[in-house]
Design an enzyme around this catalytic site. Structure first.
Site, PDB file in Angstrom:
ATOM      1  CB  SER A  29      29.943  35.691  27.247  1.00  0.00           C
ATOM      2  OG  SER A  29      28.580  35.563  27.269  1.00  0.00           O
ATOM      3  CE  LYS A  99      27.377  39.491  26.322  1.00  0.00           C
ATOM      4  NZ  LYS A  99      28.479  38.481  26.208  1.00  0.00           N
TER       5      LYS A  99
END
Length: 250
Positions: A29, A99
Site C-alpha cells: 500500500s 500511511k
C-alpha cells in the site's frame, strides 16, 4: 556475561519503548516509497515531548477501528517472540498500519475525478504516488471525497493510491476515517533493511507550500482595516477646512 546480556536486553527494551522501534512492511500500500518486506525505524521519542504528526510524514499508527479485520496474524516462534519483545523485530501481535499523513486538524481535503489531491484548496504535486496510479481514485466507495479534519485527528493515505485501504475507505467507522493523534506510534524516519534499500523518509517538497487553512476571522480583519482607515480619512477630510475637497495633481 549473564549480567551483560541482561543490561543489553534492558537497554533494548528502553530504546523500543521510548526512542526507536523497528516495524516490518506487510503490504504494497505504500509502494514505491516502501516495499513489502522493508524494515523501517520509527521515531517514538518526539511524541513524548508533545510533537504531533505533520503533513507529508509517513507514520505508524495503531488500528483505529478494525481496519485490519480479517487480516491473518502469523504465529511467531519463541526466538521471534523474544526479539520482538526487545524491539529487534516487529511484534506480530500488534495491529499497526503505516500511511502518509495528508491532512491535520483544521484541514479540508478533497479529491475530484482523478486529481490532483487538494489540501485547503491547494493542489499537491505528488511524485511519490505509485507509477501508473492517479492521485485520486474514480470509485464510489470513498475515492471521491471532501472532508474537514477535526482537531486531534489526521487523514492518511497510501502512496499506492489504487491499492490502499486508507482513510478514504473507512469513512463509515467510528472515527469517520480519521486517525486519532493518540493512536500514532511515531514517524517512520529510515528504511533500515534490506541494506540495498537503506534510505531516509523525508517530508516531500510539495508540503513546503503554505497549506494552512485560512482563518475566517483573520480574513475579516484584513478586510476591515482598510475600510476603517478610509472612513477615518474621509471624516478628517470633511471636518478639516484646510483640506480641499477637489483639486488637480501637480
Amino acid at each position: 556475561m549473564p549480567l551483560l546480556v541482561v543490561i543489553a536486553l534492558v537497554l533494548a527494551l528502553l530504546i523500543k519503548t521510548f526512542l526507536v522501534q523497528a516495524f516490518s512492511i506487510p503490504s504494497d500500500s505504500m509502494q514505491n516509497t516502501l516495499q513489502q518486506g522493508d524494515r523501517v525505524l520509527v521515531d517514538k521519542l518526539t511524541p513524548w515531548f508533545g510533537s504531533e504528526p505533520e503533513r507529508g510524514e509517513v507514520v505508524v499508527f495503531h488500528d483505529p477501528d478494525n481496519w485490519l479485520a480479517g487480516e491473518p496474524t502469523p504465529e511467531p516462534n519463541p526466538v521471534q517472540r523474544v526479539l520482538s519483545w526487545v524491539g529487534l523485530m516487529p511484534s506480530s501481535e500488534e495491529k499497526d498500519l503505516i500511511k502518509r499523513v495528508v491532512g491535520v486538524g483544521g484541514d479540508t481535503i478533497e479529491c475530484k475525478n482523478t486529481g490532483p489531491l487538494r489540501v485547503n484548496g491547494k493542489a499537491l504535486y505528488e511524485p511519490y504516488v505509485y507509477p501508473g496510479n492517479t492521485p485520486c481514485s474514480m470509485d464510489d466507495q470513498g475515492g471521491q471525497f471532501k472532508v474537514k479534519v477535526p482537531e486531534g485527528k489526521i487523514w492518511v493515505m497510501g502512496d499506492h493510491r489504487q491499492n490502499s485501504l486508507d482513510s478514504r475507505y473507512h469513512q463509515n467507522d467510528k472515527n469517520e476515517g480519521f486517525v486519532p493523534v493518540g493512536s500514532v506510534v511515531g514517524r517512520a524516519i529510515v528504511i533500515a533493511w534490506p541494506p540495498t534499500r537503506w534510505d531516509t523518509l523525508p517530508i516531500p517538497d510539495t508540503f513546503d507550500q503554505n497549506l494552512s487553512a485560512a482563518a475566517p476571522g483573520a480574513l475579516g480583519l484584513a478586510g476591515a482595516v482598510p475600510l476603517v482607515l478610509w472612513r477615518r480619512r474621509r471624516l478628517l477630510t470633511v471636518g478639516n477646512p484646510r483640506v480641499s475637497g477637489g483639486g488637480t495633481a501637480g
